[in-house]
Design a protein around this motif. Structure first.
Motif, mmCIF file in Angstrom:
data_model
loop_
_atom_site.group_PDB
_atom_site.id
_atom_site.type_symbol
_atom_site.label_atom_id
_atom_site.label_comp_id
_atom_site.label_asym_id
_atom_site.label_seq_id
_atom_site.Cartn_x
_atom_site.Cartn_y
_atom_site.Cartn_z
ATOM 1 N N LYS A 12 5.719 -13.433 8.812
ATOM 2 C CA LYS A 12 5.883 -14.680 8.348
ATOM 3 C C LYS A 12 7.274 -15.066 7.919
ATOM 4 O O LYS A 12 7.947 -16.226 8.317
ATOM 5 N N GLN A 13 8.364 -14.001 7.537
ATOM 6 C CA GLN A 13 9.811 -14.381 7.337
ATOM 7 C C GLN A 13 10.528 -14.934 8.528
ATOM 8 O O GLN A 13 11.457 -15.783 8.651
ATOM 9 N N ASN A 14 10.066 -14.213 9.828
ATOM 10 C CA ASN A 14 10.748 -14.880 10.906
ATOM 11 C C ASN A 14 10.018 -15.749 12.044
ATOM 12 O O ASN A 14 10.361 -15.891 13.198
ATOM 13 N N ASP A 15 8.914 -16.009 11.441
ATOM 14 C CA ASP A 15 7.766 -16.965 12.180
ATOM 15 C C ASP A 15 7.513 -16.411 13.621
ATOM 16 O O ASP A 15 7.588 -16.797 14.473
ATOM 17 N N MET A 16 7.601 -15.091 13.784
ATOM 18 C CA MET A 16 6.953 -14.493 14.963
ATOM 19 C C MET A 16 5.650 -14.657 15.364
ATOM 20 O O MET A 16 4.761 -14.715 14.389
ATOM 21 N N ALA A 17 5.129 -14.436 16.559
ATOM 22 C CA ALA A 17 3.998 -14.062 16.921
ATOM 23 C C ALA A 17 3.561 -12.539 16.998
ATOM 24 O O ALA A 17 4.534 -11.929 17.089
ATOM 25 N N LEU A 18 2.544 -12.165 16.335
ATOM 26 C CA LEU A 18 2.176 -10.664 16.269
ATOM 27 C C LEU A 18 0.835 -10.440 16.956
ATOM 28 O O LEU A 18 -0.147 -10.988 16.551
ATOM 29 N N ILE A 19 0.848 -9.521 17.829
ATOM 30 C CA ILE A 19 -0.382 -8.980 18.472
ATOM 31 C C ILE A 19 -0.454 -7.761 17.830
ATOM 32 O O ILE A 19 0.351 -6.717 17.947
ATOM 33 N N LEU A 20 -1.568 -7.478 17.260
ATOM 34 C CA LEU A 20 -2.083 -6.050 16.733
ATOM 35 C C LEU A 20 -2.911 -5.513 17.091
ATOM 36 O O LEU A 20 -4.232 -5.985 17.395
ATOM 37 N N ILE A 21 -2.753 -4.206 17.937
ATOM 38 C CA ILE A 21 -3.782 -3.605 18.860
ATOM 39 C C ILE A 21 -4.145 -2.407 17.930
ATOM 40 O O ILE A 21 -3.453 -1.721 17.303
ATOM 41 N N THR A 22 -5.708 -2.346 17.604
ATOM 42 C CA THR A 22 -6.023 -1.298 16.718
ATOM 43 C C THR A 22 -7.633 -1.124 17.136
ATOM 44 O O THR A 22 -8.463 -1.972 17.989
ATOM 45 N N HIS A 23 -8.197 0.043 16.862
ATOM 46 C CA HIS A 23 -9.635 0.143 17.091
ATOM 47 C C HIS A 23 -10.434 0.094 15.675
ATOM 48 O O HIS A 23 -11.511 0.324 15.637
ATOM 49 N N ASP A 24 -9.444 -0.290 14.710
ATOM 50 C CA ASP A 24 -10.173 -0.261 13.252
ATOM 51 C C ASP A 24 -10.225 -2.087 12.825
ATOM 52 O O ASP A 24 -9.151 -2.450 12.664
ATOM 53 N N LEU A 25 -11.307 -2.451 12.961
ATOM 54 C CA LEU A 25 -11.459 -3.831 12.672
ATOM 55 C C LEU A 25 -11.035 -4.130 11.168
ATOM 56 O O LEU A 25 -10.587 -5.062 10.966
ATOM 57 N N ALA A 26 -11.079 -3.172 10.319
ATOM 58 C CA ALA A 26 -10.947 -3.586 8.849
ATOM 59 C C ALA A 26 -9.519 -3.746 8.770
ATOM 60 O O ALA A 26 -8.895 -4.455 7.959
ATOM 61 N N VAL A 27 -8.743 -3.363 9.458
ATOM 62 C CA VAL A 27 -7.119 -3.598 9.636
ATOM 63 C C VAL A 27 -6.761 -4.898 9.906
ATOM 64 O O VAL A 27 -5.881 -5.236 9.333
ATOM 65 N N VAL A 28 -7.372 -5.414 10.541
ATOM 66 C CA VAL A 28 -6.962 -6.836 10.977
ATOM 67 C C VAL A 28 -7.943 -7.882 10.287
ATOM 68 O O VAL A 28 -7.572 -9.130 10.553
ATOM 69 N N ALA A 29 -8.851 -7.606 9.667
ATOM 70 C CA ALA A 29 -9.825 -8.317 9.272
ATOM 71 C C ALA A 29 -9.240 -9.534 8.432
ATOM 72 O O ALA A 29 -9.704 -10.801 8.400
ATOM 73 N N GLU A 30 -8.426 -9.161 7.571
ATOM 74 C CA GLU A 30 -7.714 -10.215 6.397
ATOM 75 C C GLU A 30 -6.457 -10.751 7.099
ATOM 76 O O GLU A 30 -5.824 -11.692 6.288
ATOM 77 N N ILE A 31 -5.640 -10.451 8.107
ATOM 78 C CA ILE A 31 -4.530 -10.793 8.539
ATOM 79 C C ILE A 31 -4.445 -11.648 9.660
ATOM 80 O O ILE A 31 -3.696 -12.634 10.079
ATOM 81 N N ALA A 32 -5.352 -11.477 10.834
ATOM 82 C CA ALA A 32 -5.417 -12.013 11.871
ATOM 83 C C ALA A 32 -6.031 -13.218 11.881
ATOM 84 O O ALA A 32 -7.115 -13.548 11.380
ATOM 85 N N GLN A 33 -5.650 -14.635 12.714
ATOM 86 C CA GLN A 33 -6.199 -15.474 12.848
ATOM 87 C C GLN A 33 -7.458 -15.641 14.054
ATOM 88 O O GLN A 33 -8.250 -16.224 13.886
#
Length: 327
Positions: free
Chosen positions: A201-222
């Motif tokens: 958010k601070q740097n207005d970056m695009a972020l790709i989050l690779i994971t096998h855990d859906l719970a990790v990204v459930a609340e942060i990924a669009q």
């Protein structure tokens, strides 16, 4: 225009009559300031996809694509010297295991300074000042003394924070985090994820989050991309994917989250494993493990089809009630 646009990406290993295609016909895009989650089991091709995009697939690996562009620049046709100006500066990656990614023979400060030397005009005292600023930015306690610490003197959480500091050193436009919470305590995992989101958010970056855990990204990924055996099987907005998964594999992944098995005697599981080079099915790659597979699934390879804002690779996608369309 998307910040990163990938069309028909293929990554192949080996030659002769039976080469192994680790990634096949992959389409993926992300916009500036967006968070994209890529999920799937180990062996689904998530990490290989990003390594291919960054030019980190060595021989005998072969990378081809109809389009592989970043900020309008063609990464496939780009000369190596030009690509080195982008990779590490505009595109940065946090690798899976921080303890093996850091060089044990150099201090934290030396490794941060080396990154800054490669991609910024800073020199002399300004390099050390920037390195200290980065450690403070990733919330490492007593940051000044940590500049002279070696990797073996840091905890797993601190090592991961150092890797994040190196990745954001040049204020990248795109940050790729490959399993950034692997082998960390649950409380530390939450801290690392919160840090990544704050920095994004601070740097207005695009972020790709690779994971096998859906719970990790459930609340942060669009947006979410679900991969299986080197293919994208579903692409959807995160809220939509969790509410109405269209692919049987996505449904199985969501069902395996422990919260979805409350009150049950056993956790939900998906039998079998991701197919390798020598056991790949003729038709749909999921067909041997899929509860809904039919004769067409076993003999034909399904294309990607659009359904209500979602793209899904399935002959019989699930409806809003989680029932396959052929039933």
């Amino acid at each position: 225009m998307s910040l990163l646009d990938i069309r028909k990406l293929n990554v192949t290993f080996g030659h002769g009559s039976n080469p192994f295609r680790a990634v096949s016909g992959l389409d993926l895009s992300i916009n500036s300031g967006e968070i994209l989650g890529i999920v799937g089991e180990s062996g689904s091709g998530k990490s290989v996809t990003m390594l291919a995009m960054m030019g980190l697939i060595d021989a005998p690996g072969i990378v081809t694509a109809e389009n592989l562009s970043f900020a309008g620049q063609d990464l496939i046709g780009m000369k190596p010297a030009q690509k080195r100006q982008i990779i590490g500066r505009d595109i940065a990656m946090i690798f899976q295991d921080a303890l093996t990614s850091l060089n044990p023979a150099y201090t934290v400060g030396d490794q941060l300074i080396e990154t800054l030397k490669q991609h910024t005009p800073l020199r002399g005292a300004a390099l050390k000042a920037r390195a200290l600023e980065l450690l403070e930015q990733v919330e490492i306690p007593d940051a000044k003394s940590r500049l002279n610490a070696y990797p073996h003197q840091l905890s797993g959480g601190m090592s991961q924070r150092v890797m994040i500091a190196m990745a954001i050193a040049c204020k990248p436009k795109l940050l790729i985090a490959d399993e950034p919470t692997t082998a960390l305590d649950v409380t530390v995992q939450a801290q690392i994820m919160e840090l990544l989101v704050n920095l994004q958010k601070q740097n207005d970056m695009a972020l790709i989050l690779i994971t096998h855990d859906l719970a990790v990204v459930a609340e942060i990924a669009q947006k979410m991309v679900v991969m299986y055996a080197g293919e994208v099987v579903e692409t959807s907005a995160t809220d939509t994917l969790f509410a109405t998964p269209r692919h049987p594999y996505t449904q199985a992944l969501l069902s395996s989250i422990p919260e979805h098995s409350k009150g049950a005697r056993r956790l939900n599981t998906l039998a079998g494993v991701v197919p390798g080079q020598y056991d790949r099915p003729t038709g749909c790659l999921l067909s041997p493990r899929c509860l809904y597979a039919n004769a067409q699934c076993a003999s034909q390879h399904p294309p990607i089809i659009p359904i209500a804002g979602t793209s899904v690779r399935c002959f019989t996608p699930l409806d809003s009630n989680g029932i396959p369309s052929h039933e």
